[in-house]
Design a protein around this motif. Sequence first.
Motif, PDB file in Angstrom:
ATOM      1  N   VAL A   6      -3.868   0.630   6.356  1.00  0.00           N
ATOM      2  CA  VAL A   6      -2.657  -0.233   5.630  1.00  0.00           C
ATOM      3  C   VAL A   6      -1.622   1.051   5.834  1.00  0.00           C
ATOM      4  O   VAL A   6      -1.586   1.871   5.374  1.00  0.00           O
ATOM      5  CB  VAL A   6      -2.634  -0.522   4.257  1.00  0.00           C
ATOM      6  CG1 VAL A   6      -1.342  -0.739   3.656  1.00  0.00           C
ATOM      7  CG2 VAL A   6      -3.714  -1.589   3.959  1.00  0.00           C
ATOM      8  N   THR A  19       4.182  -3.001   0.853  1.00  0.00           N
ATOM      9  CA  THR A  19       2.751  -2.466   1.109  1.00  0.00           C
ATOM     10  C   THR A  19       1.824  -2.756  -0.094  1.00  0.00           C
ATOM     11  O   THR A  19       0.668  -2.689   0.229  1.00  0.00           O
ATOM     12  CB  THR A  19       3.340  -0.643   0.878  1.00  0.00           C
ATOM     13  OG1 THR A  19       4.136  -0.272   1.916  1.00  0.00           O
ATOM     14  CG2 THR A  19       1.879   0.024   0.995  1.00  0.00           C
ATOM     15  N   LEU A  22       0.198  -5.585   1.146  1.00  0.00           N
ATOM     16  CA  LEU A  22      -0.902  -5.432   2.292  1.00  0.00           C
ATOM     17  C   LEU A  22      -1.951  -4.756   1.806  1.00  0.00           C
ATOM     18  O   LEU A  22      -3.112  -5.307   2.326  1.00  0.00           O
ATOM     19  CB  LEU A  22      -0.094  -4.272   3.113  1.00  0.00           C
ATOM     20  CG  LEU A  22       1.139  -4.892   3.929  1.00  0.00           C
ATOM     21  CD1 LEU A  22       1.168  -3.805   5.220  1.00  0.00           C
ATOM     22  CD2 LEU A  22       0.743  -6.079   4.743  1.00  0.00           C
ATOM     23  N   LEU A  23      -1.844  -4.018   0.747  1.00  0.00           N
ATOM     24  CA  LEU A  23      -3.210  -3.553   0.000  1.00  0.00           C
ATOM     25  C   LEU A  23      -4.073  -4.772  -0.642  1.00  0.00           C
ATOM     26  O   LEU A  23      -5.350  -4.700  -0.444  1.00  0.00           O
ATOM     27  CB  LEU A  23      -2.949  -2.609  -1.137  1.00  0.00           C
ATOM     28  CG  LEU A  23      -2.408  -1.056  -0.478  1.00  0.00           C
ATOM     29  CD1 LEU A  23      -1.988  -0.393  -1.683  1.00  0.00           C
ATOM     30  CD2 LEU A  23      -3.501  -0.374   0.199  1.00  0.00           C
ATOM     31  N   ALA A  26      -5.336  -6.388   2.307  1.00  0.00           N
ATOM     32  CA  ALA A  26      -6.638  -5.725   2.828  1.00  0.00           C
ATOM     33  C   ALA A  26      -7.952  -5.834   2.154  1.00  0.00           C
ATOM     34  O   ALA A  26      -9.215  -5.825   2.772  1.00  0.00           O
ATOM     35  CB  ALA A  26      -6.272  -4.184   3.036  1.00  0.00           C
ATOM     36  N   PRO A  32      -9.316  -0.506   1.537  1.00  0.00           N
ATOM     37  CA  PRO A  32      -7.939  -0.462   2.060  1.00  0.00           C
ATOM     38  C   PRO A  32      -7.909   1.235   2.338  1.00  0.00           C
ATOM     39  O   PRO A  32      -8.302   2.047   1.257  1.00  0.00           O
ATOM     40  CB  PRO A  32      -6.897  -0.779   1.022  1.00  0.00           C
ATOM     41  CG  PRO A  32      -7.563  -1.918   0.235  1.00  0.00           C
ATOM     42  CD  PRO A  32      -9.211  -1.485   0.198  1.00  0.00           C
ATOM     43  N   LEU A  89      -3.106  -3.073   9.214  1.00  0.00           N
ATOM     44  CA  LEU A  89      -2.138  -3.793   8.713  1.00  0.00           C
ATOM     45  C   LEU A  89      -0.772  -3.053   8.642  1.00  0.00           C
ATOM     46  O   LEU A  89      -0.643  -2.122   8.101  1.00  0.00           O
ATOM     47  CB  LEU A  89      -2.284  -4.459   7.173  1.00  0.00           C
ATOM     48  CG  LEU A  89      -3.874  -5.206   7.057  1.00  0.00           C
ATOM     49  CD1 LEU A  89      -3.938  -5.960   5.845  1.00  0.00           C
ATOM     50  CD2 LEU A  89      -3.826  -6.291   8.212  1.00  0.00           C
TER      51      LEU A  89
END
Length: 320
Positions: A6, A19, A22-23, A26, A32, A89
């Motif tokens: 990530v 972010t 995204l985590l 993920a 992640p 990602l």
Amino acid sequence: MAEVLVYVDHVDGAVKKPTLELLTLARRIGEPVAVHLGAGADSAASTLAEYGAVKVLAADAPEFTDYLVAPKVDALQAAYDAVSPVAVLVPSSPEGKEIAARLAVRIGSGIITDAVDLEAGDEGPVATQSVFAAAFTTKSRVTKGTPVVTVKPNSAAPEAAQAAGTVEQLAVTIGEKSTGTKVVSRTPRESTGRPELTEAAIVVSGGRGLNGAENFPLIEALADSLGAAVGASRAAVDAGWYPHTHQVGQTGKSVSPQLYIAAGISGAIQHRAGMQTSKTIVAINKDAEAPIFDLVDYGVVGDLFQVVPQLTEEVKTRKG
């Protein structure tokens, strides 16, 4: 469990909301591993760990700020080589998409841009996208190499899930060709005190129906009452009523907030392409036949010069 890289979007260690999204995504497909480039990794680590990063690969070098994106691609490739992830990602910002594209070319992998959702599949991660000016929703996966996926802001609600977040230094070799374009000056963006347009949970946009720049304070007042960002249609921007940096649409910025309010915007396909994935859409327009009403959740047929001030006052009353 397989690891997912990530890329961390931050400002001097202050981790930005995309972010955290995204985590969260993920964790659906693996563990992640955050990649933090630049200063502030130690201060960012606690936040990244809180949202599921099992470890943080950190690197800091002057090349990350002195040159354009190529040194960051070098670092992300080094992280890829060290981890061998099942996916990479990256936030769908202009810089993020360039980094992702360059990385995909280097590692010989397919890329998916502007995903709005991500899930595990039998043959690899499956991404959901809005395509063809948001007229269709598709599900797709990369069939060659490790998927590199950029995800639009506000695609997922950040969910905390405490993990170790151990900081490890990432060894990075900056290639000679990566320092060919140097940044010679920077001008800080003047702060309005409002959220960043592409990251805001609420966006209020104005269009041609405002009849001039002098009437945009109506939109700003409503946005401020809601804690929202301000957007504008292409017609309003081209007329010089509002800065181009606030344009929402196919040739402007794409937004996907929880709430999108369009005032005096007819709803041309160019504008719809930039906001159609918003969770709830409200339109205010005196033309009951305006195309914008075809996609809204709530529509108000009326004069925005009457409706918007009343709405602003009602919001202030309920909040105060």
